[in-house]
Design an enzyme around this catalytic site. Structure first.
Site, PDB file in Angstrom:
ATOM      1  N   GLY A 155       0.845  -1.206   0.000  1.00 42.43           N
ATOM      2  CA  GLY A 155       0.000   0.000   0.000  1.00 42.43           C
ATOM      3  C   GLY A 155       0.872   1.244   0.000  1.00 42.43           C
ATOM      4  O   GLY A 155       2.039   1.206  -0.380  1.00 42.43           O
ATOM      5  N   ARG A 156       0.258   2.349   0.464  1.00 40.34           N
ATOM      6  CA  ARG A 156       0.962   3.644   0.396  1.00 40.34           C
ATOM      7  C   ARG A 156       2.276   3.631   1.172  1.00 40.34           C
ATOM      8  O   ARG A 156       3.315   4.056   0.666  1.00 40.34           O
ATOM      9  CB  ARG A 156       0.060   4.750   0.971  1.00 40.34           C
ATOM     10  CG  ARG A 156      -1.105   5.107   0.095  1.00 40.34           C
ATOM     11  CD  ARG A 156      -2.035   6.034   0.831  1.00 40.34           C
ATOM     12  NE  ARG A 156      -2.702   5.311   1.903  1.00 40.34           N
ATOM     13  CZ  ARG A 156      -4.020   5.197   2.036  1.00 40.34           C
ATOM     14  NH1 ARG A 156      -4.809   5.799   1.190  1.00 40.34           N
ATOM     15  NH2 ARG A 156      -4.549   4.512   3.021  1.00 40.34           N
ATOM     16  N   THR A 222       6.874  -1.721  11.314  1.00 39.98           N
ATOM     17  CA  THR A 222       6.341  -0.426  11.775  1.00 39.98           C
ATOM     18  C   THR A 222       4.824  -0.386  11.575  1.00 39.98           C
ATOM     19  O   THR A 222       4.238   0.690  11.542  1.00 39.98           O
ATOM     20  CB  THR A 222       6.981   0.758  11.012  1.00 39.98           C
ATOM     21  OG1 THR A 222       6.741   0.590   9.606  1.00 39.98           O
ATOM     22  CG2 THR A 222       8.459   0.870  11.268  1.00 39.98           C
ATOM     23  N   ARG A 224       1.870  -3.196  12.761  1.00 39.44           N
ATOM     24  CA  ARG A 224       1.185  -3.601  13.996  1.00 39.44           C
ATOM     25  C   ARG A 224       1.901  -4.809  14.572  1.00 39.44           C
ATOM     26  O   ARG A 224       2.271  -5.745  13.824  1.00 39.44           O
ATOM     27  CB  ARG A 224      -0.277  -3.975  13.714  1.00 39.44           C
ATOM     28  CG  ARG A 224      -1.207  -2.807  13.442  1.00 39.44           C
ATOM     29  CD  ARG A 224      -1.414  -1.909  14.670  1.00 39.44           C
ATOM     30  NE  ARG A 224      -2.305  -0.803  14.390  1.00 39.44           N
ATOM     31  CZ  ARG A 224      -1.923   0.426  14.005  1.00 39.44           C
ATOM     32  NH1 ARG A 224      -0.642   0.702  13.865  1.00 39.44           N
ATOM     33  NH2 ARG A 224      -2.821   1.379  13.797  1.00 39.44           N
ATOM     34  N   GLU A 253       1.983  -3.293  23.899  1.00 37.79           N
ATOM     35  CA  GLU A 253       2.655  -1.991  23.908  1.00 37.79           C
ATOM     36  C   GLU A 253       2.255  -1.269  25.186  1.00 37.79           C
ATOM     37  O   GLU A 253       1.046  -1.118  25.407  1.00 37.79           O
ATOM     38  CB  GLU A 253       2.253  -1.160  22.692  1.00 37.79           C
ATOM     39  CG  GLU A 253       2.847  -1.703  21.416  1.00 37.79           C
ATOM     40  CD  GLU A 253       2.427  -0.931  20.172  1.00 37.79           C
ATOM     41  OE1 GLU A 253       1.785   0.137  20.305  1.00 37.79           O
ATOM     42  OE2 GLU A 253       2.723  -1.400  19.074  1.00 37.79           O
ATOM     43  N   HIS A 272       6.375   2.931  19.238  1.00 41.05           N
ATOM     44  CA  HIS A 272       5.300   3.199  18.261  1.00 41.05           C
ATOM     45  C   HIS A 272       5.295   4.687  17.860  1.00 41.05           C
ATOM     46  O   HIS A 272       4.323   5.416  18.104  1.00 41.05           O
ATOM     47  CB  HIS A 272       3.940   2.785  18.831  1.00 41.05           C
ATOM     48  CG  HIS A 272       2.927   2.511  17.764  1.00 41.05           C
ATOM     49  ND1 HIS A 272       1.939   1.568  17.863  1.00 41.05           N
ATOM     50  CD2 HIS A 272       2.742   3.072  16.535  1.00 41.05           C
ATOM     51  CE1 HIS A 272       1.188   1.564  16.773  1.00 41.05           C
ATOM     52  NE2 HIS A 272       1.659   2.478  15.942  1.00 41.05           N
TER      53      HIS A 272
END
Ligand code: DGY
Length: 307
Positions: A155-156, A222, A224, A253, A272
């Site tokens: 994706g992006r 980076t 999930r 987290e 994160h």
């Protein structure tokens, strides 16, 4: 007049647009995210809600929200929200795409470079006083030019990472939804994860996939934490079956300070911070506010969550 709750303080001044539009704005001031009981109280009178990825919006919370029309998640992901359940109740769900693509891609490269050049161990040698002299044999890392990067999730953000890596001379392969990971993983020097967390992608990197990777390979995440079977990752790293890992996201987290990942020499774990630039976080506030105002005006969201 509608009531809009925001579960955390957000950077920038875009929240002001909610009061300018004549709505009541209630911003929670605490640093820690609300527990379920507090969330239920928050949504009781909410017409609009701005959440962060730390807020778990499940049916129990939705059932406590009789007036809610929109949840604007302050994230590009929406895995913290039961989107289908919200839509069934006519609650729109929005996200903040695009504006954090560059920030997250930059951080991915920072992790990639950091682990490829063994910065965690090298920096620890300096701070712990172990660095005695320039050493021709110490901390020999991976040179990026010519190395092969597998981007999982095309994706992006994945594409933006690929462009940056290509500028460093890496050969970039993309793995979309139907990619044959078993064929691609053994070729990669670095694997980087950019897929959304869904039922299909949960633990997409497990013991089998790690075993298929080169023992020198590096894993970067980076996206999930849930994309990786973390026990299998620790096992692979401890056995020397993997070269290193750079993780901006983990399960849970934050990681407890005694987590074995934090003891491993070529592992870099960050809190994160993929989207943590001033520009990205300000624009995320603008997009979240835009989603809320659109829904309260009875319009479609400019940035709906994918279903
Ligand atoms: C997102 O937006 O999903 C990131 O993980 C947090 O900025």
């Amino acid at each position: 007049m509608a009531i809009v709750h925001v579960t955390r303080q957000l950077p920038g001044d875009a929240l002001q647009r909610i009061t300018d539009a004549g709505h009541d704005l209630v911003v929670r001031r605490e640093l820690m995210p609300p527990e379920a009981a507090e969330l239920r109280r928050i949504v009781a009178d909410a017409d609009g809600l701005i959440t962060t990825l730390s807020d778990r919006i499940n049916t129990e919370i939705l059932d406590a929200a009789p007036r809610l029309k929109v949840i604007a998640n302050y994230a590009v992901g929406s895995d913290n929200i039961d989107v289908q359940a919200a839509l069934r109740r006519d609650i729109a769900v929005g996200v903040t795409p695009d504006v954090l693509t560059d920030a997250t891609a930059d951080l991915t490269l920072a992790l990639l470079l950091g682990v490829a050049r063994q910065l965690p161990a090298a920096a620890r040698d300096v701070t712990d006083g172990r660095w005695k002299t320039w050493d021709p044999q110490a901390h020999l890392g991976l040179e990026l030019r010519g190395a092969r990067l597998l981007v999982i999730g095309a994706g992006r953000i994945g594409r933006a990472v690929g462009e940056r890596a290509a500028a460093f001379g890496m050969q970039v392969d993309y793995a979309g939804r139907d990619a044959d990971l078993a064929a691609l993983l053994p070729e990669a020097d670095v694997v980087t994860l950019h897929a959304p967390l869904t039922l299909e992608t949960r633990k997409i990197i497990g013991a089998e996939q790690l075993a298929a990777m080169k023992p020198s390979a590096i894993l970067i995440n980076t996206a999930r934490g849930g994309l990786v079977d973390q026990d299998a990752l620790v096992d692979a790293l401890e056995r020397g079956r993997l070269g290193g890992a750079g993780l901006d996201v983990t399960t849970p987290e934050p990681l407890p300070t005694y987590d074995p990942l934090l003891e491993l020499p070529n592992v870099l774990v960050l809190p994160h911070i993929g989207s943590a630039t001033v520009a990205a976080r300000h624009r995320m506030t603008e997009l979240a506010v835009g989603n809320v105002l659109a829904a309260l005006a009875g319009e479609p969201l400019p940035h709906p969550a994918k279903t």
